[in-house]
Design a protein around this motif. Structure first.
Motif, PDB file in Angstrom:
ATOM      1  N   UNK A   1      39.588  29.475  45.595  1.00 30.32           N
ATOM      2  CA  UNK A   1      39.554  30.199  44.317  1.00 30.32           C
ATOM      3  C   UNK A   1      39.160  29.292  43.165  1.00 30.32           C
ATOM      4  N   UNK A   2      39.690  28.089  43.146  1.00 27.13           N
ATOM      5  CA  UNK A   2      39.342  27.166  42.057  1.00 27.13           C
ATOM      6  C   UNK A   2      37.852  26.836  42.079  1.00 27.13           C
ATOM      7  N   UNK A   3      37.298  26.784  43.278  1.00 28.24           N
ATOM      8  CA  UNK A   3      35.873  26.452  43.402  1.00 28.24           C
ATOM      9  C   UNK A   3      34.974  27.661  43.157  1.00 28.24           C
ATOM     10  N   UNK A   4      35.323  28.808  43.770  1.00 28.58           N
ATOM     11  CA  UNK A   4      34.417  29.963  43.763  1.00 28.58           C
ATOM     12  C   UNK A   4      34.785  31.041  42.751  1.00 28.58           C
ATOM     13  N   UNK A   5      36.062  31.117  42.362  1.00 34.27           N
ATOM     14  CA  UNK A   5      36.508  32.173  41.447  1.00 34.27           C
ATOM     15  C   UNK A   5      37.444  31.582  40.383  1.00 34.27           C
ATOM     16  N   UNK A   6      36.954  30.657  39.566  1.00 37.87           N
ATOM     17  CA  UNK A   6      37.836  29.974  38.601  1.00 37.87           C
ATOM     18  C   UNK A   6      38.482  30.916  37.589  1.00 37.87           C
ATOM     19  N   UNK A   7      37.776  31.962  37.163  1.00 37.14           N
ATOM     20  CA  UNK A   7      38.359  32.893  36.191  1.00 37.14           C
ATOM     21  C   UNK A   7      39.520  33.668  36.819  1.00 37.14           C
ATOM     22  N   UNK A   8      39.333  34.129  38.043  1.00 38.63           N
ATOM     23  CA  UNK A   8      40.414  34.840  38.743  1.00 38.63           C
ATOM     24  C   UNK A   8      41.608  33.911  38.950  1.00 38.63           C
ATOM     25  N   UNK A   9      41.343  32.645  39.248  1.00 38.23           N
ATOM     26  CA  UNK A   9      42.432  31.675  39.438  1.00 38.23           C
ATOM     27  C   UNK A   9      43.233  31.510  38.154  1.00 38.23           C
ATOM     28  N   UNK A  10      42.530  31.424  37.019  1.00 39.99           N
ATOM     29  CA  UNK A  10      43.219  31.271  35.739  1.00 39.99           C
ATOM     30  C   UNK A  10      44.051  32.511  35.408  1.00 39.99           C
ATOM     31  N   UNK A  11      43.504  33.691  35.658  1.00 45.61           N
ATOM     32  CA  UNK A  11      44.246  34.934  35.374  1.00 45.61           C
ATOM     33  C   UNK A  11      45.474  35.042  36.268  1.00 45.61           C
ATOM     34  N   UNK A  12      45.355  34.610  37.510  1.00 40.56           N
ATOM     35  CA  UNK A  12      46.495  34.674  38.430  1.00 40.56           C
ATOM     36  C   UNK A  12      47.609  33.737  37.965  1.00 40.56           C
ATOM     37  N   UNK A  13      47.246  32.542  37.513  1.00 39.68           N
ATOM     38  CA  UNK A  13      48.264  31.611  37.007  1.00 39.68           C
ATOM     39  C   UNK A  13      48.931  32.164  35.758  1.00 39.68           C
ATOM     40  N   UNK A  14      48.145  32.791  34.882  1.00 37.17           N
ATOM     41  CA  UNK A  14      48.722  33.383  33.674  1.00 37.17           C
ATOM     42  C   UNK A  14      49.708  34.486  34.020  1.00 37.17           C
ATOM     43  N   UNK A  15      49.343  35.310  35.000  1.00 39.04           N
ATOM     44  CA  UNK A  15      50.211  36.428  35.381  1.00 39.04           C
ATOM     45  C   UNK A  15      51.558  35.915  35.883  1.00 39.04           C
ATOM     46  N   UNK A  16      51.539  34.883  36.708  1.00 38.91           N
ATOM     47  CA  UNK A  16      52.767  34.457  37.383  1.00 38.91           C
ATOM     48  C   UNK A  16      53.520  33.334  36.680  1.00 38.91           C
TER      49      UNK A  16
END
Length: 710
Positions: free
Chosen positions: A685-700
């Motif tokens: 995720x950090x490599x291929x989907x960095x925006x999704x990774x950031x949103x997931x960290x914000x959510x949790x």
């Protein structure tokens, strides 16, 4: 009917604690508008936001979807029964209680209430039809329920259409109120599309996870046909999704900081074999294969232009200090200073003496800094550090102070790193000297970290393990002996000391009181001095000043003292090869890690070490389990794994994780497969989907993510 509507009338909602912070702008506004009393009660449960509320997940479920006849009531089972009250009585002996007898076509059941109101006595009068849910037990008159959940049946009252989730609540917060707040939070988050799917479709399809919002719906209100066992054992796919998301957020944050560190600048400390080889040639021992492997890993890290942050694990006596010394020489060979920090003066002095013996003959200036130093000596040491005359400085927490300045700090070595807080370790890292440079950091621990913890809470670190003891070191023999056999132990001490060996007698921490611990140690010292007038006995404890402690330890190391009575101040770092016997009083009061550390102080010479754990009856179940583990195992990693099972990650991690959100839903031992998945997905995720990774960290994690930077 929508599950959140049904929850308002049927569900009992509550929760223990929540470390999560919502990124919803609605959360602060809504919680700020609540009545202060209600808000404080929610905060007591750890509920601070809308997202906290929707993650207010059940601990267990009740089945109110079906009725059972009284004839099927088996002691120990929890069932729902419907019957007519045929008799009711308020008894006063042996204590005040309300007893109701209800019947159906198959039998009789007694209901017993010790806390009840006059209105309930009226409502549950004979002739009333009741629907009751509770655990069956055997009473004086037959099968009964104590304080069951009761409803008066009016007409053909429908059964619940789904399992009822059950949560703990706090005093003064009605469950219906909490259920209403959860429903409202869910509606607000849905309206703002804040429960929408974040994980990429490729991940969801690869692991066959249900949608996030659907998983929450299932767990708050399981649809008909869902196995209550899979829900209560947290093995349902909906639970897997929630636990995976939690683990993924942790892994993303850790790995994110791991990669961020590589964008920072650190001094490039190329390998310097000259000083290292000279030291190795004069040592009276050779390195083990495990030590050589770890030295190579550290050496490679130090030569990188970004800061090393490596955790060096090794069981007691595995040889971490010489590995640290070789790393220090690589820094010194590049004209960069080294700071070595230990949590206690005894351990710091042990490092100072050993490193001085090794490095001063090589022409390396070694400095010493502690809080108990005289001002003149302290100022002298500070000057040596600032000018670079002292290339290696050993100290305690005194190294954190603002007045401490290095000329060019290249490497920080922290022993027993878990005893220092995040802020303290960061303060030492910021004393680099070269503008914009962050020193490399090597953290050492003799408390082995179980694999699952290493994969989760230490995923932001590189980890090296010395998994091999030096040749000639054999496991210490452990004996469990009841305090009633004290005279036998005293005789064993005399025998060992008269045979030319040395011994420790350790007094425990009593009820977290240093004063009581000191009193016990002093009394033990006086008693043993009278018992052994022919032995040279000394006493050491934390209240002695630095010079006194140093003098006593020097006498013990040189053999001038045969028996050392000590508090747990000698837990780490003390190395006296001739000490082969240790007695630990009230061992049942100590933790596994502490017992293993203390035991590691003996058996470092040619004689086999014997550790006697004295215990006082009666033993609690936990204390009995601890003593059994320490008796059966000598491998520190296995002891640490057992300790994790006993205490859980929160207690095991100690100060390192102060402020860091611990796992709330996932279990590191049971969910290791999910942890492996999360670790693999995090990198992708950090490599291929960095925006999704950031949103997931914000959510949790919300703002909690910042705590993971250290």
């Amino acid at each position: 009917m929508r599950w959140w509507r049904w929850m308002l009338s049927s569900c009992w909602i509550s929760d223990p604690d929540s470390p999560f912070i919502s990124f919803s702008p609605l959360a602060a506004h809504f919680f700020g508008s609540l009545d202060e009393t209600l808000r404080k009660k929610l905060e007591k449960l750890g509920l601070f936001s809308d997202f906290d509320l929707v993650l207010h997940l059940p601990l267990r479920y009740e089945d109110e979807t079906r009725l059972s006849p009284i004839s099927e009531a088996v002691p120990g089972s929890t069932i729902q029964i419907e019957g007519v009250v045929v008799e009711q009585e308020v008894l006063t002996r042996p204590r005040r209680q309300l007893v109701c007898r209800i019947e159906d076509d198959s039998g009789t059941l007694y209901l017993r209430f010790f806390n009840f109101y006059a209105s309930q006595v009226t409502a549950w009068s004979p002739g009333t039809r009741l629907r009751v849910l509770g655990e069956i037990r055997t009473g004086f008159h037959g099968v009964e329920m104590v304080h069951p959940k009761c409803q008066v049946v009016h007409g053909s009252m429908a059964l619940a259409h789904a399992l009822t989730p059950v949560y703990p609540v706090t005093a003064g917060l009605p469950q219906r109120t909490l259920a209403r707040l959860i429903v409202q939070a869910f509606e607000r988050l849905r309206a703002k599309q804040l429960l929408q799917e974040i994980l990429p479709v490729t991940i969801l399809s690869a692991y066959q996870f249900p949608a996030f919002e659907d998983s929450l719906s299932i767990l708050h209100c399981p649809p008909a046909g869902v196995s209550i066992t899979s829900l209560q054992q947290r093995s349902h796919p909906a639970w897997f999704r929630i636990k995976f998301d939690e683990l993924l957020a942790q892994q993303l944050s850790m790995r994110c900081h791991y990669h961020q560190r590589r964008s920072q600048r650190a001094p490039v400390l190329s390998q310097q074999t000259g000083l290292q080889q000279t030291l190795l040639e004069v040592l009276p021992f050779g390195l083990t294969d495990a030590q050589c492997k770890v030295v190579a890993e550290i050496s490679k890290d130090l030569a990188q232009p970004y800061p090393m942050q490596r955790l060096l694990q090794g069981d007691v006596g595995s040889g971490k200090t010489i590995v640290a010394a070789l790393a220090a020489l690589q820094s010194i060979g590049n004209d960069y200073q080294v700071a070595v920090m230990a949590p206690t003066e005894i351990l710091a002095e042990q490092h100072f003496r050993k490193l001085s013996d090794w490095l001063i003959p090589l022409g390396v200036g070694v400095g010493w800094l502690s809080g108990s130093q005289k001002k003149s000596l302290r100022n002298q040491e500070l000057e040596r550090m600032a000018t670079g005359e002292a290339m290696l400085v050993v100290g305690t927490h005194a190294l954190f102070r603002e007045t401490v300045q290095f000329k060019r700090l290249g490497l920080v070595i922290i022993d027993e790193q878990h005893r220092f807080g995040v802020d303290q370790r960061l303060a030492l890292r910021m004393k680099g000297g070269d503008e914009g440079m962050i020193p490399h950091q090597l953290m050492m621990s003799a408390t082995p970290i179980p694999r699952t913890l290493s994969m989760s809470y230490f995923a932001d670190l590189d980890v090296s393990v010395i998994d091999q003891l030096p040749p000639g070191r054999s496991p210490v023999v452990t004996r469990l002996i009841d305090n009633s056999r004290r005279e036998e132990i005293v005789a064993r001490i005399r025998e060992a000391c008269l045979a030319g060996r040395q011994a420790y007698w350790v007094c425990p921490l009593i009820e977290e009181s240093e004063a009581l611990q000191l009193k016990t140690a002093v009394e033990t010292y006086e008693t043993l001095s009278q018992t052994f007038p022919d032995l040279r006995i000394a006493l050491i404890h934390g209240r002695l000043d630095s010079d006194e402690k140093s003098a006593i330890m020097a006498e013990f190391s040189q053999g001038a003292v045969q028996l050392l009575v000590a508090t747990t101040v000698i837990e780490v770092g003390v190395d006296v090869p001739n000490a082969s016997l240790m007695v630990i009083e009230h061992a049942e009061r100590m933790g596994l890690s502490q017992l293993h550390q203390l035991r590691g102080r003996i058996g470092r010479g040619s004689a086999t070490g014997v550790c006697v754990l004295m215990y006082q009856q009666p033993l609690s179940e936990v204390a009995r389990k601890r003593l059994q583990i320490i008796f059966e195992h000598s491998d520190g990693f296995e002891i640490a794994r057992q300790d994790l099972l006993l205490r859980g990650p929160g207690e095991f991690l100690g100060t390192r994780q102060s402020g860091v959100p611990l796992l709330r839903f996932a279990n590191l031992e049971e969910d290791v497969d999910l942890l492996e998945m999360a670790r693999n997905v995090a990198e992708d995720m950090l490599r291929d989907h960095p925006l999704a990774a950031q949103r997931h960290m914000q959510r949790w994690l919300g703002r909690k993510e910042d705590y993971l930077r250290a």
